[in-house]
Design an enzyme around this catalytic site. Structure first.
Site, PDB file in Angstrom:
ATOM      1  N   GLN A  40       0.796  -1.230   0.000  1.00 40.67           N
ATOM      2  CA  GLN A  40       0.000   0.000   0.000  1.00 40.67           C
ATOM      3  C   GLN A  40       0.828   1.281   0.000  1.00 40.67           C
ATOM      4  O   GLN A  40       0.507   2.223  -0.721  1.00 40.67           O
ATOM      5  CB  GLN A  40      -0.944   0.010   1.208  1.00 40.67           C
ATOM      6  CG  GLN A  40      -1.844   1.225   1.264  1.00 40.67           C
ATOM      7  CD  GLN A  40      -2.963   1.057   2.248  1.00 40.67           C
ATOM      8  OE1 GLN A  40      -3.999   0.460   1.936  1.00 40.67           O
ATOM      9  NE2 GLN A  40      -2.754   1.556   3.455  1.00 40.67           N
ATOM     10  N   GLU A  95      -2.977   9.610  -1.486  1.00 44.38           N
ATOM     11  CA  GLU A  95      -2.320  10.352  -0.414  1.00 44.38           C
ATOM     12  C   GLU A  95      -1.189  11.243  -0.921  1.00 44.38           C
ATOM     13  O   GLU A  95      -0.392  11.734  -0.135  1.00 44.38           O
ATOM     14  CB  GLU A  95      -1.807   9.395   0.665  1.00 44.38           C
ATOM     15  CG  GLU A  95      -2.925   8.675   1.403  1.00 44.38           C
ATOM     16  CD  GLU A  95      -2.442   7.934   2.618  1.00 44.38           C
ATOM     17  OE1 GLU A  95      -1.226   7.955   2.912  1.00 44.38           O
ATOM     18  OE2 GLU A  95      -3.281   7.321   3.313  1.00 44.38           O
ATOM     19  N   LYS A 131      -4.981   6.314  15.147  1.00 40.33           N
ATOM     20  CA  LYS A 131      -5.867   7.063  14.239  1.00 40.33           C
ATOM     21  C   LYS A 131      -7.132   7.473  14.992  1.00 40.33           C
ATOM     22  O   LYS A 131      -7.812   6.623  15.568  1.00 40.33           O
ATOM     23  CB  LYS A 131      -6.257   6.199  13.037  1.00 40.33           C
ATOM     24  CG  LYS A 131      -5.099   5.828  12.106  1.00 40.33           C
ATOM     25  CD  LYS A 131      -5.579   4.872  11.037  1.00 40.33           C
ATOM     26  CE  LYS A 131      -4.499   4.579  10.005  1.00 40.33           C
ATOM     27  NZ  LYS A 131      -4.933   3.535   9.027  1.00 40.33           N
ATOM     28  N   LYS A 165       2.509  10.285  10.654  1.00 35.68           N
ATOM     29  CA  LYS A 165       2.335   9.737   9.308  1.00 35.68           C
ATOM     30  C   LYS A 165       1.107  10.395   8.685  1.00 35.68           C
ATOM     31  O   LYS A 165      -0.007  10.225   9.173  1.00 35.68           O
ATOM     32  CB  LYS A 165       2.145   8.217   9.379  1.00 35.68           C
ATOM     33  CG  LYS A 165       1.959   7.532   8.033  1.00 35.68           C
ATOM     34  CD  LYS A 165       1.556   6.075   8.237  1.00 35.68           C
ATOM     35  CE  LYS A 165       1.329   5.377   6.908  1.00 35.68           C
ATOM     36  NZ  LYS A 165       0.592   4.102   7.076  1.00 35.68           N
TER      37      LYS A 165
END
Length: 432
Positions: free
Chosen positions: A164, A206, A341, A392
């Protein structure tokens, strides 16, 4: 009370993939306004808190958030009116109790989180503090080492490659700003590397480069290593590689097989672990995320046994920012780092608690954005508030990513000499 919550205004806005998402304004009696925007992931873990969508295929392919907005208006708003916005933990607990489910499926984690973030901003403004200081107190001072995507694959690029994220981490930088500059140099050098290799340039979700016409997953590693050198840096010493494998996306839990569709290769957990070990020996890799599936505890334990003292091993889908799952991982001795997250767990307080639990367990927390992002920079402040040490966000391109990096530059300036930048030395806490 001058700082009491006077109004809560929910609305549907759009994220970086043009999908609807929740935005909430919390307005105080004195006119102060806090605003929270909720991100959304593409490769989501099975154990994440529920992102409530409308499910109507005729309206944004079922991705509308009108149900979540209605829950804010009818259920959450009445419970918040008149309350003190500086009581973050109390208000988050009240919203969680209103929902009453383990995964926030009644009101929606996106409904609760949008309110939670807006409350945090309003509370910080009421106190006249930057958000990180409001959330973290006087000891919140650690600027994060950036982990930045260079090539985006997997669910972020229509599965053009199986891995990914191919990312880089500045190791020798003395400050955050210097580290960001180093990564920007690598990003621009990669344009030359792609051109030399005859690969067309495109951008993934992203902001990293879309892996066009790759023949293998390993090709991304060799290209980034070349890009580091082209930018004038020494691989591993100055710039290291990080990987987000997102292996749950290509793992079959029925036969326990990992499949690289790009290469038409199948692996057992042992075989896949061996492949990752080969990559670590061959390339300047310092960090691997989700090296094994969220359903493969045995594979994760094997990977930790083989690489746990050599690289950072991050659990994302395995842990989903949930303290109980992180606790199980610590008990089993799986991985040595946790991805944090906000929308996986659904409130600011629970996010802070998960980061603190992670650090107390001797693991490294990595505060993370999602692939469907907004201009909200709350995660920058969470990273500094928790002294996590790593952030990140995705790539250094695209404004929803740049909003976070630019906010970190501002906070570095705000902290001045009080700020601490751990650099690549932070990995010494977990690696032998």
């Amino acid at each position: 009370m001058q700082f009491a919550i006077k109004d809560v205004i929910p609305r549907q806005v759009f994220d970086s993939r043009a999908n609807p998402t929740v935005e909430v304004d919390v307005i105080l009696e004195n006119g102060i306004r806090g605003r929270g925007m909720v991100p959304s992931g593409a490769s989501t873990g099975a154990y994440e808190a529920l992102e409530l969508r409308d499910g109507d295929p005729a309206y944004f392919n079922g991705k509308g958030v009108k149900k979540a907005l209605a829950n804010i208006e009818k259920t959450i708003k009445p419970a918040l009116l008149g309350k003190d916005p500086t009581d973050q933990a109390g208000l988050d607990a009240a919203m969680i109790a209103l929902d009453g489910t383990p995964d926030k499926s009644r009101l929606g984690a996106n409904a609760i989180l949008g309110c939670s973030i807006a409350i945090a901003y309003a509370g910080a403004k009421a106190r006249g503090l930057p958000l990180f200081a409001h959330l973290g107190g006087v000891n919140a001072k650690t600027l994060p080492v950036p982990m930045i995507q260079i090539i985006g694959g997997g669910a972020h690029a229509l599965n053009s490659v199986d891995v990914q994220d191919y990312l880089v981490i500045p190791m020798s930088a003395a400050t955050f700003s210097q580290g960001l500059e180093m990564v920007a140099n690598v990003y621009h050098a990669m344009k030359k590397v792609f051109a030399k290799a005859g690969k067309p340039l495109s951008v993934a979700d992203e902001g990293g480069f879309w892996p066009t016409d790759f023949k293998s997953n390993e090709e991304g590693l060799s290209l980034i290593t070349e890009g580091i050198k082209t930018a004038g840096y020494e691989p591993k010493k100055d710039i290291a590689i990080a990987l987000d494998i997102a292996s749950s996306e290509f793992y079959n839990s029925d036969n326990r097989i990992y499949t690289f569709k790009l290469e038409n290769r199948e692996f057992s957990a042992g075989g896949f672990t061996d492949l990752l070990c080969e990559w670590v020996e061959k390339y300047p890799i310092i960090s691997i995320e989700d090296g094994c599936s969220e359903h493969d505890w045995e594979g994760s334990a094997l990977l930790t046994k083989k690489l746990g003292k050599k690289v950072q091993l991050i659990g994302d889908d395995l842990f989903t920012t949930n303290i109980e799952r992180i606790r199980e991982g610590v008990t089993r001795g799986v991985y040595n780092s946790v991805l944090i997250k906000t929308n996986q767990i659904g409130s600011i307080t629970e996010t802070l608690d998960a980061a603190e639990f992670t650090k107390n367990a001797g693991y490294l927390p990595v505060i993370s954005a999602r692939s469907g992002e907004t201009e909200d920079a709350v995660i920058v402040h969470i990273a500094i508030a928790t002294n996590a040490g790593q952030l990140k966000v995705g790539s250094i391109a695209r404004s929803e990513r740049g909003a976070k990096w630019n906010e970190t530059i501002r906070m570095e300036e705000y902290l001045g000499k009080k700020g601490v930048y751990p650099s690549g030395a932070l990995f010494g806490r977990i690696l032998s």
